[in-house]
Write an enzyme that holds these catalytic residues in place. Structure first.
Site, short mmCIF file in Angstrom:
data_model
loop_
_atom_site.label_atom_id
_atom_site.label_comp_id
_atom_site.label_asym_id
_atom_site.label_seq_id
_atom_site.Cartn_x
_atom_site.Cartn_y
_atom_site.Cartn_z
N ASP A 313 38.80 54.02 34.19
CA ASP A 313 38.62 52.62 34.49
C ASP A 313 37.40 52.56 35.40
O ASP A 313 37.16 53.48 36.17
CB ASP A 313 39.87 52.09 35.21
CG ASP A 313 39.70 50.65 35.61
OD1 ASP A 313 39.25 49.86 34.77
OD2 ASP A 313 40.01 50.32 36.77
P1 ADP Z 1 37.87 44.83 35.95
O1 ADP Z 1 39.13 45.40 36.54
O2 ADP Z 1 37.14 45.86 35.14
O3 ADP Z 1 37.01 44.16 36.94
P2 ADP Z 1 39.13 42.39 34.94
O4 ADP Z 1 39.84 42.29 33.63
O5 ADP Z 1 39.94 42.27 36.14
O6 ADP Z 1 38.30 43.74 34.86
O7 ADP Z 1 38.00 41.26 34.99
C1 ADP Z 1 37.03 41.15 33.98
C2 ADP Z 1 36.03 40.07 34.28
O8 ADP Z 1 36.68 38.79 34.25
C3 ADP Z 1 35.42 40.17 35.65
O9 ADP Z 1 34.31 40.99 35.65
C4 ADP Z 1 35.05 38.71 35.92
O10 ADP Z 1 33.85 38.38 35.26
C5 ADP Z 1 36.15 37.95 35.26
N1 ADP Z 1 37.25 37.65 36.20
C6 ADP Z 1 38.50 38.08 36.15
N2 ADP Z 1 39.23 37.58 37.17
C7 ADP Z 1 38.41 36.81 37.89
C8 ADP Z 1 38.55 36.01 39.08
N3 ADP Z 1 39.68 35.92 39.74
N4 ADP Z 1 37.48 35.36 39.51
C9 ADP Z 1 36.31 35.45 38.87
N5 ADP Z 1 36.10 36.15 37.77
C10 ADP Z 1 37.13 36.83 37.26
MG MG Z 2 40.45 47.21 37.30
#
Ligand code: ADP
Ligand code: MG
Length: 632
Positions: A313
């Site tokens: 990850d």
């Molecule tokens: P990772 O763990 O790789 O960061 P996530 O699935 O948590 O992946 O998030 C993927 C993308 O979705 C983030 O890079 C962001 O662009 C968007 N995202 C997710 N949750 C949020 C949030 N709470 N606020 C803003 N952007 C978000």
């Molecule tokens: Mg993550």
């Protein structure tokens, strides 16, 4: 000293020694004098002294309808006496007893590799009640109590630091040799050693509910759990032992050679075969635990030895997971307005990006307090949104004072038919190419600004990826982040392949696909967000598991520290373990074939057969124990 107590404690050693002395005595009388009857009597007594326990064990296993090594030895000893081979009978029993004794000792040593860990937890703790300090037994400390830890003391409980600063040697829990700096708000673990400063902590885990105890418990469970090879060998020996008896009877019918038939019984025992693999696995699990890697059993260890693809990850694994705001850009709104609206929408989110937004707001407020000498521009905390909705892998949709706020990535915007201008898109692209994560903030369908986040890549990531690659392992990075950011990070750490813009279940599917392609897949992630992918992989490896019970519970392998170096170590240790298991099987099979040939060609008789047989058992144990010394 209480003799009876002494006897009970050292029963095995005493019986072995007595049998040995009687055996030597009987043998030398027979060898040097003509008092053959006396020699015979002493040898029979030696056989009885040493053989009593063996016969008793044999009786117990026979009750369960299984024929084990004890039965074979009992039959052989009685048979030898019946045909007047007293010396042979005593020798077999003595060698078997001695072998068992040594085996027991070394096995205990292997299993107790973790004893040192247990001894790390102190018995006493100093608690503070209303300004008064009192020393009480450590297991009587209750959760929430304040515990005082002096410099140089071992920490008696799991807890959170409420006052003080120090360095703590966490090696007993995380295997990290370098002491860690600890300050207010940080976690400390029972069994670790406080070095420089005095600490005041609130107990969060005490008695048997501490990280170190959970590790010890899991390691013990893991050492008990049977690996596929062990199960296979045990099943094999269930058929093998009776067939040796048949072979022995057959040999007797054909040759009428009682001694040869009895010898077959003794040497045919699958002792080394059954004992070898568990020693390898127990040693290996013990070694791993001491180095901060919790292996959940031989099954995973055997699997991990075959890993040829490691999926990481990105966030929190290859990167530090401490996301910080790098830049705020407002489009006809000021930076602080953009930050404020983002803060409202993110206030109740638990995402790492949300944490970074709220952290930044806190910082800015402190800055204002400092620079303006008391004139606080914005005193109020960030208000709660009237409603908010988390879109996993995309962002957040919230309402506040009749305004519709969106914070998220491109796909969230697309879903809501919001299109940023070309200028905005090119600005975002530039930042993403640097490896930053950029989210849009919109109000009522209009983009008011973008925030760029940076999560520093761990120093070791590149090295570790390189190390895995050079041992022929394919490396893949999985992330929910956008493609440009992902590509930039992938390039920086030199990973073979990356997949971006993944929803959690898509990460899981990719793992599944790799497995279907024939890869043995390890997934490295945090034990919480990445739990589904960890469960889907052949071997799920959770990072930074100390302190998070779920990670310790669910992963196949848990790295107590956030230290990537443990990954190649764990994989290489698993490979060595597999090799060690095969070596042990090899030693065992070679010995059996060698002995069988020797017996059937009349070169090897009862006592020598037993000697070689016991020798092979000790050889596999010692070979397995080498894994205790395996270095990172
Ligand atoms: P990772 O763990 O790789 O960061 P996530 O699935 O948590 O992946 O998030 C993927 C993308 O979705 C983030 O890079 C962001 O662009 C968007 N995202 C997710 N949750 C949020 C949030 N709470 N606020 C803003 N952007 C978000
Ligand atoms: Mg993550």
């Amino acid at each position: 000293m209480d003799l009876r107590k002494y006897y009970r404690k050292n029963r095995k050693a005493i019986i072995t020694a007595t049998t040995g002395i009687l055996y030597l005595g009987g043998w030398s009388i027979g060898y040097t004098t003509t008092l053959e009857n006396i020699s015979a009597i002493i040898l029979v007594i030696a056989t009885i002294v040493g053989g009593y326990d063996i016969a008793k064990k044999s009786y117990n296993t026979l009750k369960n309808r299984t024929i084990g090594i004890n039965t074979l030895v009992t039959i052989a000893a009685i048979g030898a006496i019946l045909i007047g081979k007293y010396w042979e009978a005593a020798a077999v029993v003595f060698l078997f007893t001695l072998g068992n004794y040594l085996e027991g000792r070394t096995m205990r040593k292997t299993r107790n590799a973790l004893q040192e860990l247990l001894e790390m937890t102190p018995n006493k703790a100093t608690v503070e009640h209303g300004g008064e300090q009192k020393e009480i037994p450590a297991r009587e400390v209750e959760e929430g109590e304040t515990v005082i830890i002096k410099p140089g003391d071992k920490i008696p409980v799991d807890g959170e630091i409420i006052k003080g600063e120090s360095t703590v040697n966490q090696a007993p829990v995380t295997g990290e040799s370098k002491p860690q700096h600890k300050k207010q708000g940080d976690e400390v673990y029972a069994g670790t050693i406080n070095q420089k400063g005095g600490l005041k902590v609130t107990a969060t885990g005490t008695g048997s509910d501490t990280t170190i105890q959970r590790i010890i418990e899991k390691v013990e469970e893991a050492q008990e759990a049977k690996s596929p090879t062990e199960t296979l060998l045990e099943r094999f020996s269930k058929y093998y032992t009776p067939s040796i008896i048949l072979l022995s009877i057959g040999t007797f019918i054909l040759t009428k050679n009682t001694l040869m038939s009895l010898t077959l019984l003794v040497i045919g025992c699958p002792g080394a075969l059954v004992i070898g693999p568990p020693v390898s696995i127990v040693s290996s699990i013990g070694n791993a635990a001491k180095n901060g890697v919790l292996m959940k059993g031989g099954k995973h260890l055997e699997k991990a030895g075959k890993i040829d693809l490691v999926a990481f990850d990105k966030t929190g694994t290859l990167t530090k997971g401490e996301t910080k705001i790098k830049d705020i850009k407002g489009f006809s709104y000021s930076q602080s307005e953009v930050l404020r609206f983002a803060g409202i929408a993110e206030k109740n989110s638990e995402h790492h990006l949300a944490d970074a937004v709220l952290e930044k707001i806190k910082e800015e407020k402190n800055k204002e307090i400092k620079t303006d000498g008391g004139k606080i521009i914005e005193k109020t905390n960030i208000p709660d949104p009237n409603s908010f909705d988390v879109k996993a892998g995309k962002g957040i949709i919230a309402t506040y004072n009749g305004k519709n706020i969106l914070v998220g990535n491109n796909s969230l915007l697309k879903e809501n038919n919001i299109s940023p201008t070309e200028d905005m898109v090119s600005y975002v692209g530039k930042r993403e190419n640097k490896g930053e994560t950029v989210v849009y903030i919109t109000i009522d369908g209009k983009v008011i600004g973008v925030i760029s986040f940076e999560d520093e890549i761990r120093k070791k990531s590149k090295d570790i990826v390189q190390k895995l690659k050079s041992s022929g392992i394919k490396t893949v990075m999985l992330t929910g982040d956008n493609d440009s950011t992902a590509s930039s990070v992938a390039k920086k750490v030199g990973i073979d392949e990356y997949r971006s813009e993944l929803l959690p279940e898509e990460k899981q599917n990719i793992i599944k696909e790799f497995r279907e392609e024939g890869y043995v897949v390890a997934m490295v992630g945090d034990g919480i967000n990445d739990a589904p992918s960890l469960a889907t992989a052949d071997v799920g490896i959770a990072m930074g598991a100390a302190g998070t019970d779920t990670a310790i519970e669910t992963a196949d392998m848990a790295l107590m520290a956030d230290d990537l170096k443990r990954i190649p170590y764990a994989i290489n240790l698993s490979k060595s373990t597999r090799k060690n298991i095969y070596e042990n099987i090899g030693i065992a099979l070679f010995t059996v074939v060698f002995l069988l040939t020797g017996v059937l060609t009349s070169y090897i008789h009862l006592a020598l057969g037993m000697l070689v047989h016991e020798g092979s058992v000790l050889a596999v144990i010692l070979n397995g124990m080498r894994l205790l010394k395996y270095k990172i």
